[in-house]
Design a protein around this motif. Structure first.
Motif, PDB file in Angstrom:
ATOM      1  N   GLY A  98       0.808  -1.213   0.000  1.00  8.75           N
ATOM      2  CA  GLY A  98       0.000   0.000   0.000  1.00  8.75           C
ATOM      3  C   GLY A  98       0.839   1.260   0.000  1.00  8.75           C
ATOM      4  N   ILE A  99       0.192   2.340   0.398  1.00 10.49           N
ATOM      5  CA  ILE A  99       0.804   3.673   0.376  1.00 10.49           C
ATOM      6  C   ILE A  99       0.569   4.362   1.723  1.00 10.49           C
ATOM      7  N   SER A 100       1.607   5.024   2.208  1.00 10.87           N
ATOM      8  CA  SER A 100       1.464   5.898   3.371  1.00 10.87           C
ATOM      9  C   SER A 100       2.033   7.264   3.012  1.00 10.87           C
ATOM     10  N   TYR A 101       1.487   8.305   3.633  1.00  8.47           N
ATOM     11  CA  TYR A 101       1.978   9.658   3.413  1.00  8.47           C
ATOM     12  C   TYR A 101       2.639  10.176   4.682  1.00  8.47           C
ATOM     13  N   ARG A 102       3.760  10.805   4.506  1.00  7.24           N
ATOM     14  CA  ARG A 102       4.464  11.442   5.611  1.00  7.24           C
ATOM     15  C   ARG A 102       4.912  12.814   5.146  1.00  7.24           C
ATOM     16  N   ASP A 103       4.412  13.831   5.829  1.00  7.66           N
ATOM     17  CA  ASP A 103       4.707  15.218   5.440  1.00  7.66           C
ATOM     18  C   ASP A 103       4.340  15.450   3.982  1.00  7.66           C
ATOM     19  N   GLY A 104       3.236  14.819   3.549  1.00  5.43           N
ATOM     20  CA  GLY A 104       2.749  15.003   2.201  1.00  5.43           C
ATOM     21  C   GLY A 104       3.464  14.187   1.146  1.00  5.43           C
ATOM     22  N   VAL A 105       4.440  13.428   1.549  1.00  5.06           N
ATOM     23  CA  VAL A 105       5.210  12.635   0.578  1.00  5.06           C
ATOM     24  C   VAL A 105       4.737  11.192   0.629  1.00  5.06           C
ATOM     25  N   PRO A 106       4.290  10.629  -0.510  1.00  7.43           N
ATOM     26  CA  PRO A 106       3.836   9.239  -0.510  1.00  7.43           C
ATOM     27  C   PRO A 106       5.000   8.261  -0.468  1.00  7.43           C
ATOM     28  N   SER A 107       4.765   7.174   0.222  1.00  7.78           N
ATOM     29  CA  SER A 107       5.776   6.122   0.311  1.00  7.78           C
ATOM     30  C   SER A 107       5.083   4.780   0.152  1.00  7.78           C
ATOM     31  N   ALA A 108       5.519   4.012  -0.835  1.00  8.40           N
ATOM     32  CA  ALA A 108       4.949   2.686  -1.060  1.00  8.40           C
ATOM     33  C   ALA A 108       5.628   1.662  -0.159  1.00  8.40           C
ATOM     34  N   TRP A 109       4.879   0.700   0.265  1.00  7.25           N
ATOM     35  CA  TRP A 109       5.450  -0.343   1.111  1.00  7.25           C
ATOM     36  C   TRP A 109       4.833  -1.694   0.777  1.00  7.25           C
ATOM     37  N   ARG A 110       5.556  -2.740   1.076  1.00  2.00           N
ATOM     38  CA  ARG A 110       5.050  -4.106   1.029  1.00  2.00           C
ATOM     39  C   ARG A 110       5.596  -4.813   2.250  1.00  2.00           C
ATOM     40  N   LEU A 111       4.707  -5.292   3.098  1.00  2.10           N
ATOM     41  CA  LEU A 111       5.101  -5.836   4.388  1.00  2.10           C
ATOM     42  C   LEU A 111       4.515  -7.220   4.628  1.00  2.10           C
ATOM     43  N   TRP A 112       5.156  -7.930   5.559  1.00  3.10           N
ATOM     44  CA  TRP A 112       4.720  -9.271   5.933  1.00  3.10           C
ATOM     45  C   TRP A 112       4.378  -9.320   7.414  1.00  3.10           C
TER      46      TRP A 112
END
Length: 122
Positions: A98-112
């Motif tokens: 999915g995607i998370s935003y931090r200080d308006g900057v999107p960051s994609a992640w894939r976690l287990w």
């Protein structure tokens, strides 16, 4: 962001279990979610996955017995396992991307998730 799986246990053949996996943390969007498993001495394999729109995909050997579903409001994916067989014995891992935003900057992640053990006795 982290994933927490639960619901594993020991059952006899023919029994049922329901696995759950909750995504927590600063999540803006969750795309694909799924379950993999790894039996002792074997490679990890995809059991089932589900897209954000609900499209599902299953390992041939679990079709008709397992059902994957998700509750987007709860950031949770489930795996209902019926008619369990000894060959289903494995550690089951959930995953999500999915995607998370931090200080308006999107960051994609894939976690287990951490894995939950399923043991089916004959």
């Amino acid at each position: 962001v982290q994933l927490q799986a639960s619901g594993g246990g020991s059952v006899q053949a023919g029994g049922s279990l329901r696995l759950s996996c909750v995504v927590s943390g600063s999540v803006s969007r969750i795309d694909g979610m799924g379950w993999h498993r790894q039996a002792p001495g074997k490679e990890r394999e995809l059991v089932a996955d589900i897209s954000s729109s609900g499209i599902t995909n299953y390992l041939d050997s679990v079709k008709g017995r397992f059902t994957i579903s998700r509750d987007n409001a709860k950031f949770t994916v489930y795996l209902q396992m019926n008619s369990l067989k000894p060959e289903d014995t494995a550690v089951y891992y959930c995953n999500a991307d999915g995607i998370s935003y931090r200080d308006g900057v999107p960051s994609a992640w894939r976690l287990w998730g951490q894995g939950t053990e399923v043991t089916v006795s004959s």
